[in-house]
Motif scaffolding. Structure first.
Motif, PDB file in Angstrom:
ATOM      1  N   SER A 148       0.414  -0.737  -0.011  1.00  0.00           N
ATOM      2  CA  SER A 148       0.127   0.006  -0.254  1.00  0.00           C
ATOM      3  C   SER A 148       0.342   1.316   0.093  1.00  0.00           C
ATOM      4  O   SER A 148       1.710   1.503   0.720  1.00  0.00           O
ATOM      5  CB  SER A 148      -0.875   0.015   1.478  1.00  0.00           C
ATOM      6  N   VAL A 149       0.474   2.250  -0.308  1.00  0.00           N
ATOM      7  CA  VAL A 149       1.014   3.422  -0.472  1.00  0.00           C
ATOM      8  C   VAL A 149       0.198   4.887   0.185  1.00  0.00           C
ATOM      9  O   VAL A 149      -1.478   5.030  -1.178  1.00  0.00           O
ATOM     10  CB  VAL A 149       1.837   3.958  -2.125  1.00  0.00           C
ATOM     11  N   VAL A 150      -0.038   5.157   1.145  1.00  0.00           N
ATOM     12  CA  VAL A 150      -1.000   6.662   1.063  1.00  0.00           C
ATOM     13  C   VAL A 150      -0.243   7.763   0.828  1.00  0.00           C
ATOM     14  O   VAL A 150       1.028   7.973   1.353  1.00  0.00           O
ATOM     15  CB  VAL A 150      -1.314   6.447   2.383  1.00  0.00           C
ATOM     16  N   PHE A 151      -0.734   8.586   0.024  1.00  0.00           N
ATOM     17  CA  PHE A 151      -0.268   9.898  -0.023  1.00  0.00           C
ATOM     18  C   PHE A 151      -0.704  11.057   0.417  1.00  0.00           C
ATOM     19  O   PHE A 151      -1.715  11.031   0.691  1.00  0.00           O
ATOM     20  CB  PHE A 151      -0.473  10.656  -1.442  1.00  0.00           C
ATOM     21  N   TYR A 152      -0.348  11.220   2.192  1.00  0.00           N
ATOM     22  CA  TYR A 152      -0.437  12.759   2.642  1.00  0.00           C
ATOM     23  C   TYR A 152       0.188  13.506   1.962  1.00  0.00           C
ATOM     24  O   TYR A 152       1.213  14.242   2.470  1.00  0.00           O
ATOM     25  CB  TYR A 152       0.656  12.127   3.643  1.00  0.00           C
ATOM     26  N   ALA A 153      -1.263  14.586   1.885  1.00  0.00           N
ATOM     27  CA  ALA A 153      -0.667  16.001   0.962  1.00  0.00           C
ATOM     28  C   ALA A 153      -1.994  17.076   2.079  1.00  0.00           C
ATOM     29  O   ALA A 153      -3.159  16.502   1.736  1.00  0.00           O
ATOM     30  CB  ALA A 153      -1.178  15.514  -0.492  1.00  0.00           C
ATOM     31  N   ARG A 154      -1.566  17.903   1.378  1.00  0.00           N
ATOM     32  CA  ARG A 154      -2.673  19.370   1.907  1.00  0.00           C
ATOM     33  C   ARG A 154      -3.793  19.146   0.331  1.00  0.00           C
ATOM     34  O   ARG A 154      -4.160  20.034   0.444  1.00  0.00           O
ATOM     35  CB  ARG A 154      -1.667  20.656   1.853  1.00  0.00           C
ATOM     36  N   ASN A 155      -2.813  18.779  -1.021  1.00  0.00           N
ATOM     37  CA  ASN A 155      -2.953  19.341  -2.219  1.00  0.00           C
ATOM     38  C   ASN A 155      -4.297  17.716  -2.176  1.00  0.00           C
ATOM     39  O   ASN A 155      -3.428  16.790  -2.923  1.00  0.00           O
ATOM     40  CB  ASN A 155      -2.691  19.941  -3.471  1.00  0.00           C
ATOM     41  N   ALA A 178      -4.647  10.946   2.530  1.00  0.00           N
ATOM     42  CA  ALA A 178      -4.998  11.247   3.273  1.00  0.00           C
ATOM     43  C   ALA A 178      -4.765  12.989   3.880  1.00  0.00           C
ATOM     44  O   ALA A 178      -3.787  12.908   2.679  1.00  0.00           O
ATOM     45  CB  ALA A 178      -4.008  10.147   4.603  1.00  0.00           C
ATOM     46  N   PRO A 179      -5.370  13.494   5.006  1.00  0.00           N
ATOM     47  CA  PRO A 179      -5.112  14.524   4.791  1.00  0.00           C
ATOM     48  C   PRO A 179      -3.142  15.026   5.950  1.00  0.00           C
ATOM     49  O   PRO A 179      -3.004  14.012   6.608  1.00  0.00           O
ATOM     50  CB  PRO A 179      -5.300  14.961   6.042  1.00  0.00           C
ATOM     51  N   PHE A 180      -2.600  15.511   4.899  1.00  0.00           N
ATOM     52  CA  PHE A 180      -1.179  16.343   5.804  1.00  0.00           C
ATOM     53  C   PHE A 180      -1.114  15.586   7.036  1.00  0.00           C
ATOM     54  O   PHE A 180       0.346  15.155   6.951  1.00  0.00           O
ATOM     55  CB  PHE A 180      -0.525  17.022   4.713  1.00  0.00           C
ATOM     56  N   ARG A 202       9.435  18.730   8.698  1.00  0.00           N
ATOM     57  CA  ARG A 202       9.807  18.052   8.544  1.00  0.00           C
ATOM     58  C   ARG A 202       7.911  17.459   8.449  1.00  0.00           C
ATOM     59  O   ARG A 202       7.592  18.417   9.194  1.00  0.00           O
ATOM     60  CB  ARG A 202      10.699  17.492   9.340  1.00  0.00           C
ATOM     61  N   PRO A 203       7.926  16.274   7.949  1.00  0.00           N
ATOM     62  CA  PRO A 203       6.529  15.481   8.254  1.00  0.00           C
ATOM     63  C   PRO A 203       6.447  15.195   9.003  1.00  0.00           C
ATOM     64  O   PRO A 203       7.309  14.609   9.847  1.00  0.00           O
ATOM     65  CB  PRO A 203       7.338  14.418   6.964  1.00  0.00           C
ATOM     66  N   PRO A 204       4.919  15.431   9.634  1.00  0.00           N
ATOM     67  CA  PRO A 204       4.765  14.662  11.291  1.00  0.00           C
ATOM     68  C   PRO A 204       4.462  13.330  11.487  1.00  0.00           C
ATOM     69  O   PRO A 204       3.460  12.390  11.303  1.00  0.00           O
ATOM     70  CB  PRO A 204       3.344  15.761  10.901  1.00  0.00           C
ATOM     71  N   CYS A 205       5.514  12.763  11.026  1.00  0.00           N
ATOM     72  CA  CYS A 205       5.624  11.202  11.005  1.00  0.00           C
ATOM     73  C   CYS A 205       6.750  10.437  12.363  1.00  0.00           C
ATOM     74  O   CYS A 205       7.067  11.979  12.859  1.00  0.00           O
ATOM     75  CB  CYS A 205       5.536  10.360  10.119  1.00  0.00           C
ATOM     76  N   ALA A 206       6.342   9.575  12.963  1.00  0.00           N
ATOM     77  CA  ALA A 206       7.173   8.714  13.845  1.00  0.00           C
ATOM     78  C   ALA A 206       7.816   7.569  13.686  1.00  0.00           C
ATOM     79  O   ALA A 206       7.167   6.636  13.570  1.00  0.00           O
ATOM     80  CB  ALA A 206       6.580   8.992  14.524  1.00  0.00           C
ATOM     81  N   PRO A 207       8.847   7.479  12.382  1.00  0.00           N
ATOM     82  CA  PRO A 207       9.361   6.236  12.027  1.00  0.00           C
ATOM     83  C   PRO A 207       9.688   5.521  13.499  1.00  0.00           C
ATOM     84  O   PRO A 207      10.551   6.633  14.259  1.00  0.00           O
ATOM     85  CB  PRO A 207      10.544   6.861  10.728  1.00  0.00           C
ATOM     86  N   GLY A 208      10.249   4.405  12.756  1.00  0.00           N
ATOM     87  CA  GLY A 208      10.861   4.226  14.151  1.00  0.00           C
ATOM     88  C   GLY A 208      12.047   2.366  13.598  1.00  0.00           C
ATOM     89  O   GLY A 208      12.367   2.900  12.653  1.00  0.00           O
TER      90      GLY A 208
END
Length: 279
Positions: A148-155, A178-180, A202-208
């Protein structure tokens, strides 16, 4: 690789942080060939005229960066599958029938997957952005059979169109949006935005610790995204590594030189660029 001067350049705006002239200069020194590479920061109204002028001046081809990757893609007479699916191009050559384009970002990502021993097959990916870089990342992940690939974007409109287009190309991969600022989960995280290079943050994610992170931006000393990912123990590929790989593929595309003749200088070019520019 010796012979006539290879003329090329980069169209986009802004270009003040581009390292492409230095990189192609390094390739030229290592390969013993002359490469002339110019930056062309042009307004949209002058873009087509500037491209015509480059042809008249004997350029073999050119790179394209933001904000023109999608616009130039529409001008192509021929495009490789990655450029067609992503709707964006970043390496163009002057062919007999017109402009011929290749999405070397997409192919560079695939090369890095192989080089790093990282197989996206069956893995979930979160891609931040909905422009040309995001399209390249989405194509590379779909082609590599990500689950799966989710595009987190404002547009959201652009993200939806991109997900639909890539979903048609790779039915085995679930593409969605999904929303950015939404919560992101996955095994692979990709920053395909200007964050960290032209815009702070930076993007609002939390890699492990088990995450694989691609940062398509680059900056002296690294980016916030790269630093956070490394602190979490994730495997990180920065934008400089991607820049060098796509430059290898662009040079082959323009010159027709065997990939091996260029690739053998890749690691040395990357090391020199990091040393000379403080990356």
């Amino acid at each position: 690789m010796k012979g006539k001067v290879i003329k090329a350049g980069l169209f986009g705006s802004p270009l003040d942080k581009s390292l492409s002239p230095e990189l192609f200069g390094i390739f030229g020194r290592l390969a013993g060939t002359a490469i002339s590479y110019e930056l062309r920061d042009v307004p949209r109204s002058h873009l087509r005229g500037a491209i015509d002028g480059a042809r008249l001046n004997g350029w073999a081809g050119f790179n394209v960066t933001l904000p023109y990757k999608q616009e130039v893609c529409a001008l192509l007479s021929q495009a490789d599958p990655a450029a067609k699916a992503a709707g964006a191009v970043n390496a163009v050559r002057f062919g007999r029938t017109g402009l011929e384009g290749n999405n070397t970002d997409a192919h560079a990502l695939r090369e890095i997957f192989c080089e790093r021993g990282m197989d996206p097959a069956g893995r979930a990916a979160a891609v931040y952005g909905a422009g040309g870089a995001a399209g390249a990342a989405g194509w590379a992940l779909g082609r590599s059979r990500a689950s799966s690939v989710v595009f987190y974007a404002r547009n959201t409109q652009a993200a939806g169109a991109l997900a639909a287009r890539l979903g048609d190309c790779f039915p085995g991969t679930a593409f969605s949006t999904a929303p950015f600022e939404g919560p992101a989960a996955g095994d692979i995280f990709v920053n395909a935005t200007p964050l960290g290079m032209y815009t702070p943050g930076r993007p609002p994610c939390a890699p492990g610790a088990d995450s694989f992170c691609f940062d398509m931006a680059y900056a002296p000393g690294g980016t916030e995204f790269g630093a956070a990912a490394e602190k979490a123990g994730a495997t990180v590929v920065d934008g400089l590594e991607l820049l060098v790989w796509q430059a290898v593929l662009a040079l082959k595309f323009w010159s027709g030189l065997p990939t091996g003749d260029i690739v053998k200088f890749k690691q040395e070019a990357l090391a020199l660029l990091r040393s000379e520019k403080g990356f």
